[in-house]
Structures are given as structure tokens and as C-alpha cells.
Design an enzyme around this catalytic site. Structure first.
Site, PDB file in Angstrom:
ATOM      1  N   ASP A  42       0.821  -1.220   0.000  1.00  0.00           N
ATOM      2  CA  ASP A  42       0.000   0.000   0.000  1.00  0.00           C
ATOM      3  C   ASP A  42       0.853   1.268   0.000  1.00  0.00           C
ATOM      4  O   ASP A  42       0.323   2.372   0.090  1.00  0.00           O
ATOM      5  CB  ASP A  42      -0.938   0.000   1.214  1.00  0.00           C
ATOM      6  CG  ASP A  42      -0.185  -0.048   2.528  1.00  0.00           C
ATOM      7  OD1 ASP A  42       1.073  -0.116   2.510  1.00  0.00           O
ATOM      8  OD2 ASP A  42      -0.839  -0.028   3.595  1.00  0.00           O
ATOM      9  N   LYS A 198      18.384  39.604  -6.622  1.00  0.00           N
ATOM     10  CA  LYS A 198      17.269  38.742  -7.034  1.00  0.00           C
ATOM     11  C   LYS A 198      16.005  39.140  -6.305  1.00  0.00           C
ATOM     12  O   LYS A 198      16.010  39.322  -5.091  1.00  0.00           O
ATOM     13  CB  LYS A 198      17.619  37.288  -6.691  1.00  0.00           C
ATOM     14  CG  LYS A 198      16.448  36.326  -6.807  1.00  0.00           C
ATOM     15  CD  LYS A 198      16.884  34.885  -6.623  1.00  0.00           C
ATOM     16  CE  LYS A 198      16.338  34.290  -5.347  1.00  0.00           C
ATOM     17  NZ  LYS A 198      16.589  32.867  -5.213  1.00  0.00           N
TER      18      LYS A 198
HETATM   19  C1  R5P Z   1      17.610  30.513  -2.629  1.00  0.00           C
HETATM   20  O1  R5P Z   1      17.807  31.408  -1.823  1.00  0.00           O
HETATM   21  C2  R5P Z   1      18.553  29.388  -2.855  1.00  0.00           C
HETATM   22  O2  R5P Z   1      19.834  29.664  -2.370  1.00  0.00           O
HETATM   23  C3  R5P Z   1      18.628  28.998  -4.326  1.00  0.00           C
HETATM   24  O3  R5P Z   1      19.213  30.063  -5.051  1.00  0.00           O
HETATM   25  C4  R5P Z   1      17.270  28.725  -4.934  1.00  0.00           C
HETATM   26  O4  R5P Z   1      16.392  28.204  -4.011  1.00  0.00           O
HETATM   27  C5  R5P Z   1      17.414  27.785  -6.095  1.00  0.00           C
HETATM   28  O5  R5P Z   1      16.135  27.444  -6.583  1.00  0.00           O
HETATM   29  P1  R5P Z   1      15.807  27.532  -8.129  1.00  0.00           P
HETATM   30  O6  R5P Z   1      16.851  26.746  -8.847  1.00  0.00           O
HETATM   31  O7  R5P Z   1      14.436  26.922  -8.238  1.00  0.00           O
HETATM   32  O8  R5P Z   1      15.797  28.972  -8.517  1.00  0.00           O
END
Ligand code: R5P
Length: 322
Positions: A42, A198
Site C-alpha cells: 500500500d 534577485k
Molecule cells: C535561494 O535562496 C537558494 O539559495 C537557491 O538560489 C534557490 O532556491 C534555487 O532554486 P531555483 O533553482 O528553483 O531557482
């Protein structure tokens, strides 16, 4: 190293997340690793440990890598089995720790998922936790047991040094990674550090945009460093942006290569020349055979950490490169 260990005193266990890494660690320690997981029809996980654990230190090696929830469940069931088998001490060795990016209440009505996972691990009976390159170190405070965190740079820096990269600038794709980037820059003798700005859309999962940077990458060979690649959005956006700012070449050094969604497609982008990852997560063939990707092993780092823990020696002294 391994010859001096009393192998009678400890036992290695692993789940199904990355058994090859556990076997590599065991082989360095000249130990056997037991793989006690099977499944019921299961879908329930069954754990049966084939050797006595009474009065033994048990090291459970299990990255909580995709499928993350199944990996966590296997880990906590193995911990519970060890606890109920009178192990003297249980160390959870978690080379990739899932949910680490949900480490704060970044908007209303959300859980701090990483704290929930850490508490499940400790409440199941773990006496200590060891992670590699956890997303943010303050998570060590989520639980009242020792939690050591080692760095993937231990495996990646020798490989990067062997490339003898000239005119090197180390960059972080977000502000959270600046300390990590500075560490790599120091270890590799880079000319400088750059930071890409970012912006994440908290309403949409896995979505971010890159629009600005601090530092100068014009004519430089850039090493973009990050803890994890998931969808590839963060690092590929940053690479494309840095290229538009005049970077000569771009290499990525990422400890945990998760490659979810269309990440494999994204990393084909011509702005990216090479990608360095570790084997903290088991890789499928399309990653292992990808010509852009080089994989460094963290097995020696973890084997040494287990050896030091078992002997009651400091692990920060020789195992932390920063
Ligand atoms: C975020 O702060 C992490 O350090 C990574 O940069 C991020 O989570 C990577 O995720 P993805 O590849 O989906 O952008």
C-alpha cells in the site's frame, strides 16, 4: 583514518535516497552499511534492521532529497527503529536537508517548515544532526541537540583549483549567498566578489527575477556559487544577467544538484560554460552524462566527520574550509 576506529561500536544505516553515497562513505570507513528499507504493497515504508544496535552509536545517512517527503519519512522511521533498539547514540547525517529554504515566516499564515522537520527528526530520537551546506545556519537553533554543518567547498574547491581559472570573480545570485561567495573567493584567491540582486515573487512558487548587481565582472571569468539548484531559475537568470554585464565565461558551483522541472533544459543556456556539483543528491543518468556537469564527491568529508564524531574529536578543526 578508518583503521583506528573500533568498528564494533558503531553501525551505519541508510535509506533509499542516495545509497551509493552511503556505500562510498562506508567503504572509506571500512564498514558495512545496512539498507533496512522495504515497502508494503500500500506504499507504507517498512524498516527492519538486521543487526543488534544495543549500546552502539548509529549513524543514519539519508539526504532528504526528492522525493523529499518519502526521504524524510524513511529517515524518521529509521531513527525510531534505532531508538527502540537501545542504540546508545543516534546521529542523523543529512547531506541535503529539504525544507531548509522555508526557514522563516516570510509572509502571514505560513509554517516554518524547516523547524517542523528538524523537530520531527529530534522527537523521533536523533541525538545530533550533521548537514552539508544548509541553506541558512540559524536553523541549527530550531532544536536543542548539537547540529553541525559542513561545507560543500571541501569537495568543490580542490576541483575548481585544478582548473587554474585566471581573472576570477566569484558571484552570488542573491544576497543570502554573499558569505558563501566571499568564502570561495578567499579559498580560490579570486580578484573580487559580485552580487546579483534577485527579487522573488512570494505569491508564486519557484519564481524570481534578476535586475541589478554590485561589483564588476567585465572581462572576468565568473564563478557563480549557490547552495542548491532546483528549477534553475535563480542561477540561470543570474548567469544570463552577468553575461550581459560583460562576463567572459561563467561557471556554476552548486553543492546540491536537485534539477527539478525544466532545469536540465535551462542549464543548456549558452551563457553557462561549466557546472560543478557534489554527489549529496543521487543523480539520474541525464545529469551524470551531461558534458557541462562535473560531480565532486562529498563521501570523504562525511566519512571523516563520522570518524571524528565517533572518536570524540573536533570536526571544525580540519573539516571546515572557509
Ligand atoms: C535561494 O535562496 C537558494 O539559495 C537557491 O538560489 C534557490 O532556491 C534555487 O532554486 P531555483 O533553482 O528553483 O531557482
Amino acid at each position: 583514518m578508518a583503521n583506528k576506529i573500533n568498528t564494533e561500536d558503531y553501525v551505519l544505516l541508510t535509506g533509499r535516497s542516495n545509497p551509493q553515497l552511503a556505500r562510498d562513505i562506508a567503504s572509506l570507513l571500512k564498514q558495512e552499511v545496512h539498507e533496512p528499507i522495504s515497502m508494503f504493497s500500500d506504499g507504507e515504508i517498512r524498516v527492519r534492521i538486521p543487526v543488534s544496535l544495543r549500546n552502539k552509536h548509529v549513524f543514519i545517512i539519508q539526504p532528504t532529497a526528492p522525493k523529499v517527503n518519502a526521504s524524510i519519512m524513511e529517515l524518521i522511521l529509521m531513527i525510531d527503529a534505532a531508538k527502540r533498539s537501545s542504540a546508545s547514540e543516534i546521529s542523523a547525517i543529512i547531506p541535503y536537508y529539504a525544507y531548509a529554504r522555508q526557514d522563516r515566516k516570510e509572509q502571514p499564515r505560513v509554517p516554518i517548515s524547516s523547524s517542523v522537520v528538524a523537530n520531527m527528526i529530534v522527537n523521533s530520537g536523533a541525538d545530533q544532526i550533521l548537514t552539508i551546506e544548509i541553506h541558512s545556519q540559524q536553523q541549527q537553533g530550531f532544536v536543542q541537540v548539537p547540529w553541525d554543518n559542513l561545507y560543500g567547498s571541501y569537495a568543490l574547491v580542490p576541483l575548481l583549483k585544478s582548473q587554474k581559472i585566471k581573472d576570477l570573480v566569484v558571484a552570488s545570485p542573491d544576497k543570502g549567498g554573499l558569505i558563501q561567495a566571499t568564502g570561495y573567493a578567499k579559498l580560490l584567491g579570486a580578484d573580487g566578489v559580485a552580487l546579483v540582486y534577485k527579487e522573488r515573487d512570494v505569491a508564486v512558487n519557484d519564481k524570481s527575477e534578476t535586475s541589478a548587481m554590485i561589483g564588476n565582472v567585465k572581462g572576468k571569468n565568473v564563478l557563480l556559487v549557490d547552495d542548491v539548484i532546483s528549477t534553475g531559475g535563480t542561477i540561470v537568470n543570474a548567469a544570463v544577467f552577468l553575461k550581459s554585464q560583460g562576463a567572459k565565461s561563467i561557471r556554476l558551483a552548486i553543492v546540491h544538484g536537485m534539477f527539478t522541472g525544466d532545469a536540465v533544459e535551462k542549464i543548456k543556456h549558452p551563457s553557462i560554460d561549466e557546472i560543478y556539483i557534489t554527489d549529496s543528491i543521487a543523480q539520474r543518468d541525464e545529469i551524470k552524462n551531461n558534458k557541462k556537469i562535473k560531480i565532486a564527491t562529498i563521501a570523504p568529508l562525511i566519512a571523516k566527520a563520522i570518524d571524528h564524531i565517533q572518536k570524540g574529536e573536533s570536526i571544525s578543526r580540519d573539516l571546515i574550509l572557509r
